[in-house]
Design a protein around this motif. Structure first.
Motif, PDB file in Angstrom:
ATOM      1  N   PRO A  66      75.659 151.362  40.869  1.00 46.48           N
ATOM      2  CA  PRO A  66      74.981 150.258  41.014  1.00 46.48           C
ATOM      3  C   PRO A  66      75.622 148.804  40.736  1.00 46.48           C
ATOM      4  CG  PRO A  66      74.765 151.212  38.700  1.00 46.48           C
ATOM      5  CD  PRO A  66      75.616 152.041  39.671  1.00 46.48           C
ATOM      6  N   GLY A  67      75.075 147.812  41.405  1.00 49.13           N
ATOM      7  CA  GLY A  67      75.540 146.760  41.415  1.00 49.13           C
ATOM      8  C   GLY A  67      75.899 145.853  42.866  1.00 49.13           C
ATOM      9  N   ARG A  68      76.463 144.707  42.875  1.00 48.40           N
ATOM     10  CA  ARG A  68      76.887 144.034  44.040  1.00 48.40           C
ATOM     11  C   ARG A  68      78.061 144.756  44.675  1.00 48.40           C
ATOM     12  NH1 ARG A  68      76.903 141.455  48.296  1.00 48.40           N
ATOM     13  NH2 ARG A  68      77.265 139.231  48.542  1.00 48.40           N
ATOM     14  N   GLY A  69      77.876 145.062  46.057  1.00 52.08           N
ATOM     15  CA  GLY A  69      78.911 145.902  46.844  1.00 52.08           C
ATOM     16  C   GLY A  69      79.394 144.899  47.657  1.00 52.08           C
ATOM     17  N   ALA A  70      80.881 145.002  48.050  1.00 50.08           N
ATOM     18  CA  ALA A  70      81.649 144.570  49.331  1.00 50.08           C
ATOM     19  C   ALA A  70      82.510 145.640  49.656  1.00 50.08           C
ATOM     20  CB  ALA A  70      82.578 143.346  48.539  1.00 50.08           C
ATOM     21  N   TYR A  71      82.773 145.457  51.049  1.00 46.77           N
ATOM     22  CA  TYR A  71      83.561 146.791  51.568  1.00 46.77           C
ATOM     23  C   TYR A  71      84.831 146.369  52.205  1.00 46.77           C
ATOM     24  CZ  TYR A  71      79.131 148.600  51.513  1.00 46.77           C
ATOM     25  OH  TYR A  71      77.715 149.252  50.830  1.00 46.77           O
ATOM     26  N   VAL A  72      85.792 147.402  51.777  1.00 40.83           N
ATOM     27  CA  VAL A  72      87.294 147.237  52.197  1.00 40.83           C
ATOM     28  C   VAL A  72      87.619 148.530  53.009  1.00 40.83           C
ATOM     29  CG1 VAL A  72      89.465 147.191  51.398  1.00 40.83           C
ATOM     30  CG2 VAL A  72      88.007 145.805  50.261  1.00 40.83           C
ATOM     31  N   CYS A  73      88.440 148.420  54.016  1.00 42.80           N
ATOM     32  CA  CYS A  73      88.862 149.724  54.714  1.00 42.80           C
ATOM     33  C   CYS A  73      89.696 150.460  53.563  1.00 42.80           C
ATOM     34  CB  CYS A  73      90.204 149.315  55.795  1.00 42.80           C
ATOM     35  SG  CYS A  73      89.244 148.391  57.419  1.00 42.80           S
ATOM     36  N   PRO A  74      89.988 151.629  53.999  1.00 42.96           N
ATOM     37  CA  PRO A  74      90.731 152.931  53.066  1.00 42.96           C
ATOM     38  C   PRO A  74      91.947 152.520  53.288  1.00 42.96           C
ATOM     39  CG  PRO A  74      89.690 153.923  54.838  1.00 42.96           C
ATOM     40  CD  PRO A  74      89.100 152.418  54.885  1.00 42.96           C
ATOM     41  N   ASP A  75      92.594 151.208  53.249  1.00 39.98           N
ATOM     42  CA  ASP A  75      94.126 151.150  53.511  1.00 39.98           C
ATOM     43  C   ASP A  75      94.550 150.128  52.469  1.00 39.98           C
ATOM     44  OD1 ASP A  75      96.464 150.355  54.638  1.00 39.98           O
ATOM     45  OD2 ASP A  75      95.539 149.153  56.388  1.00 39.98           O
ATOM     46  N   GLU A  76      95.444 150.409  51.738  1.00 40.13           N
ATOM     47  CA  GLU A  76      96.072 149.308  50.714  1.00 40.13           C
ATOM     48  C   GLU A  76      96.106 148.019  51.296  1.00 40.13           C
ATOM     49  OE1 GLU A  76      99.356 151.216  48.285  1.00 40.13           O
ATOM     50  OE2 GLU A  76      98.548 153.164  49.218  1.00 40.13           O
ATOM     51  N   ASN A  77      96.837 147.768  52.796  1.00 37.60           N
ATOM     52  CA  ASN A  77      96.983 146.444  53.049  1.00 37.60           C
ATOM     53  C   ASN A  77      95.758 145.601  53.223  1.00 37.60           C
ATOM     54  OD1 ASN A  77      99.636 147.086  53.433  1.00 37.60           O
ATOM     55  ND2 ASN A  77      99.371 148.076  55.408  1.00 37.60           N
ATOM     56  N   CYS A  78      94.712 146.378  53.682  1.00 37.26           N
ATOM     57  CA  CYS A  78      93.308 145.612  53.673  1.00 37.26           C
ATOM     58  C   CYS A  78      92.979 144.957  52.228  1.00 37.26           C
ATOM     59  CB  CYS A  78      92.251 146.261  54.193  1.00 37.26           C
ATOM     60  SG  CYS A  78      92.196 146.341  56.004  1.00 37.26           S
ATOM     61  N   LEU A  79      93.218 145.986  51.070  1.00 39.32           N
ATOM     62  CA  LEU A  79      92.789 145.406  49.880  1.00 39.32           C
ATOM     63  C   LEU A  79      93.726 144.225  49.381  1.00 39.32           C
ATOM     64  CD1 LEU A  79      91.312 146.098  47.180  1.00 39.32           C
ATOM     65  CD2 LEU A  79      93.061 147.750  46.712  1.00 39.32           C
ATOM     66  N   LYS A  80      95.115 144.438  49.739  1.00 42.67           N
ATOM     67  CA  LYS A  80      95.837 143.432  49.380  1.00 42.67           C
ATOM     68  C   LYS A  80      95.744 142.094  50.159  1.00 42.67           C
ATOM     69  CE  LYS A  80      99.664 146.578  48.098  1.00 42.67           C
ATOM     70  NZ  LYS A  80     101.056 147.029  48.723  1.00 42.67           N
ATOM     71  N   ARG A  81      95.304 142.240  51.261  1.00 43.10           N
ATOM     72  CA  ARG A  81      94.700 140.934  52.301  1.00 43.10           C
ATOM     73  C   ARG A  81      93.480 140.631  51.466  1.00 43.10           C
ATOM     74  NH1 ARG A  81      94.476 142.769  57.986  1.00 43.10           N
ATOM     75  NH2 ARG A  81      95.667 144.527  57.369  1.00 43.10           N
ATOM     76  N   ALA A  82      92.549 141.323  50.985  1.00 43.19           N
ATOM     77  CA  ALA A  82      91.348 140.916  50.361  1.00 43.19           C
ATOM     78  C   ALA A  82      91.625 140.217  48.902  1.00 43.19           C
ATOM     79  CB  ALA A  82      90.509 142.020  50.034  1.00 43.19           C
ATOM     80  N   ILE A  83      92.630 140.721  48.247  1.00 42.95           N
ATOM     81  CA  ILE A  83      93.155 140.014  47.119  1.00 42.95           C
ATOM     82  C   ILE A  83      93.727 138.785  47.188  1.00 42.95           C
ATOM     83  CG2 ILE A  83      94.746 140.381  44.965  1.00 42.95           C
ATOM     84  CD1 ILE A  83      94.150 143.400  45.276  1.00 42.95           C
ATOM     85  N   LYS A  84      94.777 138.597  48.307  1.00 45.65           N
ATOM     86  CA  LYS A  84      95.516 137.507  48.362  1.00 45.65           C
ATOM     87  C   LYS A  84      94.384 136.085  48.924  1.00 45.65           C
ATOM     88  CE  LYS A  84      99.356 135.760  51.153  1.00 45.65           C
ATOM     89  NZ  LYS A  84     100.387 135.844  52.119  1.00 45.65           N
ATOM     90  N   SER A  85      93.492 136.628  49.603  1.00 45.28           N
ATOM     91  CA  SER A  85      92.558 135.586  50.095  1.00 45.28           C
ATOM     92  C   SER A  85      91.378 135.205  49.123  1.00 45.28           C
ATOM     93  CB  SER A  85      92.135 135.777  51.633  1.00 45.28           C
ATOM     94  OG  SER A  85      91.066 136.941  51.322  1.00 45.28           O
ATOM     95  N   LYS A  86      91.393 136.237  48.169  1.00 43.77           N
ATOM     96  CA  LYS A  86      90.594 136.014  47.156  1.00 43.77           C
ATOM     97  C   LYS A  86      89.011 136.123  47.471  1.00 43.77           C
ATOM     98  CE  LYS A  86      93.137 133.082  44.189  1.00 43.77           C
ATOM     99  NZ  LYS A  86      93.431 132.540  43.038  1.00 43.77           N
ATOM    100  N   SER A  87      88.973 137.009  48.602  1.00 42.52           N
ATOM    101  CA  SER A  87      87.677 137.229  49.108  1.00 42.52           C
ATOM    102  C   SER A  87      86.642 138.056  48.192  1.00 42.52           C
ATOM    103  CB  SER A  87      87.606 138.224  50.364  1.00 42.52           C
ATOM    104  OG  SER A  87      88.793 137.984  51.250  1.00 42.52           O
TER     105      SER A  87
END
Length: 92
Positions: A42-63
């Motif tokens: 339960p809760g607010r969701g956001a989606y990321v590819c199952p790839d560490e690089n996508c997660l790192k990009r999302a972290i870097k851009s503060k998405s």
């Protein structure tokens, strides 16, 4: 008639992909941020590819911070990265 496939945008690469191919990051009602590999938490969701690089990009851009509307501490990002690494290791 063909069933409609729900699409979601990855916060890292910004590509629209089928929901089932993505990993859901979720902010629970009590404010905890984690990765949801089954898409049922339960809760607010956001989606990321199952790839560490996508997660790192999302972290870097503060998405993730913008999407969830809260400032996310660095230790939470480290935990998310660790969860991603652990899940990728178990899939191989």
């Amino acid at each position: 008639m063909q069933k409609k496939i729900p699409l979601r945008q990855c916060l890292g690469c910004r590509e629209m992909k089928p929901k089932k191919e993505l990993i859901r990051a979720v902010r629970s009602p009590d404010g905890e941020v984690s990765l949801d590999f089954v898409g049922k938490k339960p809760g607010r969701g956001a989606y990321v590819c199952p790839d560490e690089n996508c997660l790192k990009r999302a972290i870097k851009s503060k998405s993730l911070s913008r999407t969830f509307g809260v400032e996310i501490p660095q230790d939470i990002y480290s935990e998310l990265t660790q969860q991603m690494e652990d899940s990728n290791g178990s899939r191989s």
